[in-house]
Enzyme design. Structure first.
Site, mmCIF file in Angstrom:
data_model
loop_
_atom_site.group_PDB
_atom_site.id
_atom_site.type_symbol
_atom_site.label_atom_id
_atom_site.label_comp_id
_atom_site.label_asym_id
_atom_site.label_seq_id
_atom_site.Cartn_x
_atom_site.Cartn_y
_atom_site.Cartn_z
ATOM 1 N N ASN A 62 -0.726 -2.715 15.529
ATOM 2 C CA ASN A 62 -0.861 -4.121 15.123
ATOM 3 C C ASN A 62 0.289 -5.032 15.527
ATOM 4 O OD1 ASN A 62 -3.350 -3.750 14.014
ATOM 5 N ND2 ASN A 62 -2.693 -3.778 11.879
ATOM 6 N N GLU A 126 -7.157 -6.139 20.317
ATOM 7 C CA GLU A 126 -8.078 -6.403 19.205
ATOM 8 C C GLU A 126 -7.959 -7.885 18.843
ATOM 9 O OE1 GLU A 126 -8.581 -3.690 15.461
ATOM 10 O OE2 GLU A 126 -7.052 -5.171 14.962
ATOM 11 N N TRP A 218 -6.473 2.346 -0.151
ATOM 12 C CA TRP A 218 -6.303 2.000 1.273
ATOM 13 C C TRP A 218 -4.997 2.612 1.772
ATOM 14 C CZ3 TRP A 218 -2.308 -1.519 2.901
ATOM 15 C CH2 TRP A 218 -2.230 -1.622 4.299
ATOM 16 N N ARG A 249 -10.895 -4.940 2.044
ATOM 17 C CA ARG A 249 -11.308 -3.728 2.744
ATOM 18 C C ARG A 249 -12.790 -3.459 2.491
ATOM 19 N NH1 ARG A 249 -7.762 -4.632 5.463
ATOM 20 N NH2 ARG A 249 -5.835 -3.508 5.866
ATOM 21 N N ASP A 352 -13.624 3.434 14.966
ATOM 22 C CA ASP A 352 -12.632 2.651 14.237
ATOM 23 C C ASP A 352 -12.260 3.364 12.930
ATOM 24 O OD1 ASP A 352 -11.052 0.419 13.508
ATOM 25 O OD2 ASP A 352 -12.715 -0.438 12.370
ATOM 26 N N HIS A 389 3.485 -4.307 6.164
ATOM 27 C CA HIS A 389 2.183 -4.910 6.510
ATOM 28 C C HIS A 389 2.233 -6.382 6.090
ATOM 29 C CE1 HIS A 389 -2.205 -5.142 7.059
ATOM 30 N NE2 HIS A 389 -2.199 -3.928 7.589
ATOM 31 N N SER A 444 2.719 -0.213 12.088
ATOM 32 C CA SER A 444 3.166 1.119 12.516
ATOM 33 C C SER A 444 4.218 1.018 13.614
ATOM 34 C CB SER A 444 1.971 1.944 12.995
ATOM 35 O OG SER A 444 1.341 1.325 14.099
HETATM 36 O O1 SFD Z 1 -5.887 -1.402 10.060
HETATM 37 C C1 SFD Z 1 9.104 10.870 1.017
HETATM 38 N N1 SFD Z 1 -1.101 0.442 8.970
HETATM 39 C C2 SFD Z 1 -1.379 -0.093 10.231
HETATM 40 N N2 SFD Z 1 -0.469 -0.264 11.208
HETATM 41 C C3 SFD Z 1 -0.856 -0.525 12.512
HETATM 42 O O2 SFD Z 1 -0.005 -0.675 13.406
HETATM 43 N N3 SFD Z 1 -2.194 -0.588 12.830
HETATM 44 C C4 SFD Z 1 -3.184 -0.460 11.890
HETATM 45 O O3 SFD Z 1 -4.373 -0.432 12.208
HETATM 46 C C5 SFD Z 1 -2.767 -0.395 10.508
HETATM 47 N N4 SFD Z 1 -3.720 -0.286 9.448
HETATM 48 C C6 SFD Z 1 -3.491 0.746 8.534
HETATM 49 C C7 SFD Z 1 -2.145 1.058 8.211
HETATM 50 C C8 SFD Z 1 -1.919 2.013 7.203
HETATM 51 C C9 SFD Z 1 -3.011 2.654 6.593
HETATM 52 C C10 SFD Z 1 -2.744 3.655 5.520
HETATM 53 C C11 SFD Z 1 -4.334 2.377 7.000
HETATM 54 C C12 SFD Z 1 -4.565 1.415 7.968
HETATM 55 C C13 SFD Z 1 -5.485 3.097 6.399
HETATM 56 C C14 SFD Z 1 0.271 0.317 8.457
HETATM 57 C C15 SFD Z 1 1.267 1.382 8.970
HETATM 58 O O4 SFD Z 1 0.732 2.645 8.854
HETATM 59 C C16 SFD Z 1 2.560 1.255 8.172
HETATM 60 O O5 SFD Z 1 3.038 -0.061 8.366
HETATM 61 C C17 SFD Z 1 3.675 2.239 8.588
HETATM 62 O O6 SFD Z 1 3.203 3.559 8.581
HETATM 63 C C18 SFD Z 1 4.881 2.129 7.670
HETATM 64 O O7 SFD Z 1 5.856 3.052 8.067
HETATM 65 P P1 SFD Z 1 6.932 3.696 7.023
HETATM 66 O O8 SFD Z 1 7.731 4.711 7.775
HETATM 67 O O9 SFD Z 1 7.617 2.641 6.302
HETATM 68 O O10 SFD Z 1 5.991 4.462 5.938
HETATM 69 P P2 SFD Z 1 5.087 5.789 6.151
HETATM 70 O O11 SFD Z 1 4.634 5.906 7.573
HETATM 71 O O12 SFD Z 1 4.042 5.733 5.136
HETATM 72 O O13 SFD Z 1 6.087 7.009 5.850
HETATM 73 C C19 SFD Z 1 6.619 7.266 4.574
HETATM 74 C C20 SFD Z 1 7.249 8.642 4.616
HETATM 75 O O14 SFD Z 1 8.036 8.877 3.468
HETATM 76 C C21 SFD Z 1 7.730 10.161 2.941
HETATM 77 N N5 SFD Z 1 8.113 10.123 1.525
HETATM 78 N N6 SFD Z 1 9.875 11.812 1.592
HETATM 79 C C22 SFD Z 1 10.800 12.414 0.818
HETATM 80 N N7 SFD Z 1 10.979 12.121 -0.517
HETATM 81 C C23 SFD Z 1 10.211 11.175 -1.118
HETATM 82 N N8 SFD Z 1 10.409 10.892 -2.425
HETATM 83 C C24 SFD Z 1 9.207 10.512 -0.343
HETATM 84 N N9 SFD Z 1 8.281 9.554 -0.615
HETATM 85 C C25 SFD Z 1 7.625 9.333 0.541
HETATM 86 C C26 SFD Z 1 6.254 10.337 3.249
HETATM 87 O O15 SFD Z 1 5.846 11.684 3.193
HETATM 88 C C27 SFD Z 1 6.232 9.786 4.672
HETATM 89 O O16 SFD Z 1 6.695 10.747 5.578
HETATM 90 S S1 SFD Z 1 -4.764 -1.553 9.149
HETATM 91 O O17 SFD Z 1 -5.216 -1.471 7.792
HETATM 92 O O18 SFD Z 1 -4.057 -2.783 9.410
HETATM 93 P P1 AMP Z 2 -6.417 -5.361 8.728
HETATM 94 O O1 AMP Z 2 -7.384 -4.358 9.257
HETATM 95 O O2 AMP Z 2 -7.022 -6.330 7.774
HETATM 96 O O3 AMP Z 2 -5.158 -4.736 8.217
HETATM 97 O O4 AMP Z 2 -5.974 -6.242 9.970
HETATM 98 C C1 AMP Z 2 -5.377 -5.732 11.113
HETATM 99 C C2 AMP Z 2 -4.647 -6.858 11.797
HETATM 100 O O5 AMP Z 2 -5.550 -7.929 12.055
HETATM 101 C C3 AMP Z 2 -3.546 -7.458 10.956
HETATM 102 O O6 AMP Z 2 -2.552 -7.877 11.862
HETATM 103 C C4 AMP Z 2 -4.202 -8.650 10.282
HETATM 104 O O7 AMP Z 2 -3.281 -9.640 9.923
HETATM 105 C C5 AMP Z 2 -5.155 -9.118 11.368
HETATM 106 N N1 AMP Z 2 -6.373 -9.758 10.839
HETATM 107 C C6 AMP Z 2 -7.335 -9.180 10.103
HETATM 108 N N2 AMP Z 2 -8.311 -10.036 9.797
HETATM 109 C C7 AMP Z 2 -7.958 -11.209 10.370
HETATM 110 C C8 AMP Z 2 -8.557 -12.502 10.420
HETATM 111 N N3 AMP Z 2 -9.713 -12.757 9.829
HETATM 112 N N4 AMP Z 2 -7.892 -13.460 11.083
HETATM 113 C C9 AMP Z 2 -6.712 -13.223 11.686
HETATM 114 N N5 AMP Z 2 -6.113 -12.022 11.674
HETATM 115 C C10 AMP Z 2 -6.713 -11.031 11.034
#
Ligand code: SFD
Ligand code: AMP
Length: 633
Positions: A62, A126, A218, A249, A352, A389, A444
Site C-alpha cells: 500500500n 491498485e 481484521w 471491511r 484478493d 495503517h 507493510s
Molecule cells: O488491505 C511480539 N496491512 C496492509 N499493508 C499493505 O501494505 N497492504 C495491504 O493490503 C494491507 N492490508 C492489510 C494489512 C494487515 C492485515 C492484517 C490485513 C490487511 C488483513 C498492514 C500491514 O500488515 C501492517 O502495516 C504491518 O504489518 C505493520 O508492521 P509491524 O512490524 O509494525 O507489525 P506486525 O507485522 O504485525 O509485526 C508485529 C510483530 O511483533 C510480534 N509481537 N513479539 C515478542 N513479544 C511480544 N510481546 C510481541 N507482541 C507482538 C508479532 O509476533 C509480530 O512478529 S489492507 O487491509 O490495507
Molecule cells: P483498505 O483495503 O481499506 O485497507 O485499503 C487499502 C488502501 O486503499 C489504503 O491505502 C486505503 O487508504 C486505500 N483506499 C481504500 N478505499 C479507498 C477509497 N474509497 N478511496 C481512496 N482510497 C481508498
C-alpha cells in the site's frame, strides 16, 4: 517462584518482535552490526516466517511512491497522509519513510516477491500509491531475508519468546525481559539499544465477532498492545493515542475493501441502493478543508456510511457484481473476450482474499456468494490501535539527523550530543511500524522501511554508547512476571472449576471485562463509536478497578501466562486511549469516534498533537499538546 530457568542474553542491539518492521530492522542492523563487530538479537512471540499482521499474506503493497520514475514526489505522499489524518501528522517522519520505501519494495521483488506487471513491465497499481502482489508468501519472503542477514552477521533469533517489559537503567533502556511460551524459561536480554517493533493492538475493544466467532478480526488478535506497553512503561512520550483505526471491511470475515474500491471501482450502497458517498456529500462541508479534498479521508468515508447505518438503512453492501460487470462490459460485443475477462476478474476477486484474508473466501463459499453475481455486506469494524495503517497511535520519535535543522525543537532531542532517528524520548529505545506514532500510512512496505531505518540508527547508538549499565529491579520483574502462575498454584484447589475462584481472575474473563468497559464507555461498536467526557471519566474509574484486579491474574500454564501479559498490555493501551480522547475536546475523526459533547472539529484549539506520558517514577500520567508544524506546502 515456579521452577523456571533464567536465560541471560547479552547483545548489542535487541529487536523485539518479528513482523514487517522487525524484519526490516534485522536486515539493516545485521549489516551494520557486522561492519562494526557488534551483535544483534531478535525475539518474536511467534515465528517470523508467519508472524504479525502479514502472517496470512497480503494482496497489495500500500505504500509505493514510484519516485525513481517520477510518478510522484515525496511531498505528494506527505500531503496525502496529512489529508487522510485530518491534518495531524509528523511530516518529517512521513517524508523519511517515503524516501526509503521504494527501495524496500525493490528489495522485496529481488528477494522473490511476485509483483504484478503490465505488458510494459510496469507495476500494476491498485490505486495511486498501491501496487498489486501475489502475496500469499509475502511474510515468508521478507522474513527469509531477515533470517539470512542475521545468520550472516552471527545474530540470534529467539522464536516463541514473549517480551513482557523493558529493562531500564537510570532512564535509559538497556534490554527487555520475557519468557518462552514453550519451555519453562525466563529470558533476560541486556542490550545497548532496543528496537520496539511488536505491532499494534487488537481486542482492546469488544470485537463484533464474539462467541463462536471469537478470534476473528481484521488486524491479528495476537498483536496485543506490547509495543505501546513497552514504550509507555519505559517512560516514553506517546502520541495520537486517541487516533484508533476503524476500517470498513466485508462483514464478519473482515476482508479488506481497498481492491474493491480502487482496482474494481466498486460502489458501496445502503439496503435501499443509495450510494452513501454521493447521498451524504453535503456533510463533507462540515469537515473542510479535509472533507473537500481528495482522497476523502478514511474516517470520513466511514462516517458517511455510518449515517446510513444509524438511520436504519443497513445492511450496507459492496456492489461487487455491478463492478465486475462494468469492467467486463467493454468486451460485451465479443462473447469470447467477454467470457475470458469475466474469468480473469472472478479469479482476481477470489485471489484478493486467498492472498490475505482466507476466512473471507471461506465465508463467501459458505454463504454461496459468487462476487460476480451477488453483492456482499460490509461494515465498520471494532477499533484497532495501529500506527502503520490509517490510525496513528504510537511512540513520539525523533526526527532523522539530516533533517534536524529543518524541524522544530520538539521534534528532536539528543543523547550524549547526538540525534538518533526514530529514537523515542527514552535513550536507547527505538520504535518503528505500529510502534511509532503520527506517521500513518506506512503499511507493510513503509513499516519495513522504517524498521530498516530504526535498525541502522540503533546500531549507531550502540557504537556510540558502548556500555550496558546494569538493569534495575530484574529480580522484582522476574517475580512479577511469574505471579500469575504462582497465584494459580496457590489457590486452584479452592474450587473445583479452575476458572471460577474468588482468589484470582483468568485472562479471558479479564479481557472480556476490559472489552466491555471500552465498548460501552470509550465508543465501541455497541455505542455506535460515540463517547463523551462523562462516559470516559466513568470508564477510567472502571479501568482503575480492572488495574487493581490485574494483580490477581492467574495462569494455569505458559500459554495462559502469555494471555495474562497480553491483556495487561491491552489494558495499558486502553488507558492511554481513554485519557487522550478525554483530553482532546473536539471531534476530529468522525467515523473513528465521536465526542458527543464536543461534536465539531475545532482547528483553533485542537489542530495539535495530543501527547501522553506515564512517569515511571511517580506512576502519574500527563497529557499535553505538541504543536503540529507544516513542513510541506
Ligand atoms: O488491505 C511480539 N496491512 C496492509 N499493508 C499493505 O501494505 N497492504 C495491504 O493490503 C494491507 N492490508 C492489510 C494489512 C494487515 C492485515 C492484517 C490485513 C490487511 C488483513 C498492514 C500491514 O500488515 C501492517 O502495516 C504491518 O504489518 C505493520 O508492521 P509491524 O512490524 O509494525 O507489525 P506486525 O507485522 O504485525 O509485526 C508485529 C510483530 O511483533 C510480534 N509481537 N513479539 C515478542 N513479544 C511480544 N510481546 C510481541 N507482541 C507482538 C508479532 O509476533 C509480530 O512478529 S489492507 O487491509 O490495507
Ligand atoms: P483498505 O483495503 O481499506 O485497507 O485499503 C487499502 C488502501 O486503499 C489504503 O491505502 C486505503 O487508504 C486505500 N483506499 C481504500 N478505499 C479507498 C477509497 N474509497 N478511496 C481512496 N482510497 C481508498
Amino acid at each position: 517462584m515456579a521452577n523456571w530457568e533464567t536465560v541471560e542474553v547479552t547483545t548489542d542491539v535487541l529487536i523485539c518482535g518479528g513482523g514487517m518492521a522487525a524484519c526490516g530492522a534485522a536486515v539493516e542492523a545485521a549489516y551494520w552490526a557486522k561492519k562494526n563487530g557488534l551483535k544483534v538479537a531478535l525475539a518474536d512471540k511467534a515465528v517470523p516466517t508467519r508472524s504479525g499482521a502479514v502472517a496470512m499474506g497480503l494482496s497489495a503493497i500500500n505504500e509505493y511512491i514510484g519516485y525513481g520514475k517520477g510518478d510522484n514526489t515525496l511531498e505528494d505522499y506527505v500531503r496525502y497522509v496529512r489529508q487522510d489524518l485530518m491534518g495531524v501528522c509528523r511530516e518529517d517522519l512521513v517524508f523519511n519513510i517515503a524516501r526509503h520505501v521504494d527501495s524496500s519494495v525493490h528489495l522485496f521483488e529481488k528477494w522473490g516477491l511476485p509483483i504484478w506487471k503490465d505488458a510494459d513491465g510496469n507495476y500494476v497499481h491498485e490505486g495511486r500509491w498501491q501496487v498489486m502482489i501475489n502475496g500469499e508468501s509475502y511474510k515468508v519472503v521478507i522474513s527469509e531475508a531477515a533470517i539470512n542477514a542475521m545468520q550472516d552477521a552471527g545474530g540470534e533469533i529467539y522464536e516463541r519468546v514473549f517480551i513482557v517489559a523493558p529493562l531500564m537503567s537510570g532512564g535509559r533502556c538497556v534490554g527487555a525481559i520475557g519468557f518462552s511460551t514453550r519451555e519453562p524459561k525466563i529470558y533476560v536480554f541486556k542490550a545497548k539499544a532496543v528496537v520496539a517493533t511488536m505491532g499494534g493492538a487488537v481486542h482492546v475493544f469488544r470485537p463484533r465477532s464474539t462467541g463462536e466467532g471469537l478470534g476473528r478480526s481484521w488486524y491479528p488478535p495476537f498483536n496485543s498492545g506490547s509495543s505501546a506497553f513497552f514504550t509507555m512503561r519505559a517512560g516514553a512520550e506517546m502520541t495520537c493515542q486517541e487516533v484508533r483505526f476503524i476500517p470498513v471491511r466485508f462483514k464478519d470475515a473482515y476482508g479488506p475493501v481497498g481492491a474493491w474500491f480502487l482496482l474494481f471501482k466498486s460502489r458501496a450502497v445502503s439496503a435501499e441502493g443509495g450510494d452513501y458517498m454521493v447521498e451524504h456529500k453535503a456533510e463533507l462541508q462540515n469537515w473542510a478543508p479535509y472533507g473537500l479534498a481528495k482522497p476523502i479521508p478514511a474516517n470520513l468515508r466511514n462516517y458517511l456510511g455510518m449515517l446510513d447505518t444509524d438511520a436504519g438503512l443497513g445492511p450496507l453492501y459492496m456492489e461487487t457484481d455491478e463492478a465486475i460487470q462494468k469492467l467486463a462490459d467493454q468486451y460485451k460485443d465479443d462473447p469470447k473476450a467477454f467470457k475470458k475477462k469475466m474469468k480473469e476478474l472472478e479469479s482476481e476477486a477470489w485471489e484478493d482474499f486467498l492472498d490475505m484474508t482466507i476466512s473471507q473466501a471461506i465465508l463467501w463459499a459458505a454463504q454461496n456468494i459468487a462476487p460476480e453475481e451477488k453483492h456482499s455486506e460490509i461494515a465498520a469494524c471494532e477499533p484497532y490501535f495501529i500506527g502503520s495503517h490509517s490510525g496513528a497511535s504510537g511512540a513520539w520519535v525523533c526526527t532523522p539527523p539530516d533533517m534536524a535543522d529543518k524541524v522544530p525543537a520538539h521534534y528532536k532531542w539528543e543523547y550524549n550530543g547526538k540525534v538518533y532517528g526514530n529514537m523515542t524520548t527514552v535513550p536507547g529505545l527505538f520504535a518503528a511500524g505500529d510502534a511509532s506514532g503520527a506517521s500513518s500510512h506506512k503499511f507493510s512496505s513503509g513499516s519495513n522501511a522504517e524498521g530498516r531505518w530504526a535498525g541502522k540508527q540503533a546500531v549507531r547508538f550502540a557504537v556510540n554508547n558502548p556500555d550496558i549499565p546494569a538493569p534495575e529491579g530484574v529480580d522484582e520483574l522476574k517475580a512479577r512476571l511469574m505471579r500469575p502462575l504462582e497465584l494459580f498454584e496457590q489457590f486452584s484447589g479452592y474450587s473445583y472449576d479452575s476458572n471460577i475462584n474468588p482468589n484470582y481472575i483468568k485472562p479471558f474473563q479479564f479481557m472480556f471485562r476490559l472489552q466491555k468497559i471500552m465498548d460501552e464507555y470509550a465508543g465501541g461498536v455497541s455505542s455506535a463509536f460515540k463517547t463523551s467526557k462523562a462516559l470516559l471519566e466513568r470508564g477510567l474509574e472502571l479501568l482503575a478497578f480492572l488495574k487493581e484486579d490485574s494483580e490477581k491474574l492467574a495462569a494455569e500454564d505458559a500459554y495462559e501466562l502469555e494471555r495474562c501479559w497480553e491483556n495487561i498490555h491491552r489494558m495499558w493501551q486502553a488507558e492511554a486511549h481513554v485519557r487522550t480522547i478525554l483530553f482532546r475536546e473536539e471531534t476530529r475523526w468522525p467515523g473513528y469516534y465521536f465526542r458527543s459533547d464536543t461534536p465539531k472539529m475545532d482547528d483553533a484549539n485542537w489542530l495539535t498533537f495530543a501527547n501522553i506520558k506515564w512517569d515511571p517514577k511517580t506512576g502519574e500520567w500527563a497529557t499535553f499538546k505538541r504543536e503540529i508544524v507544516k513542513l510541506v506546502n
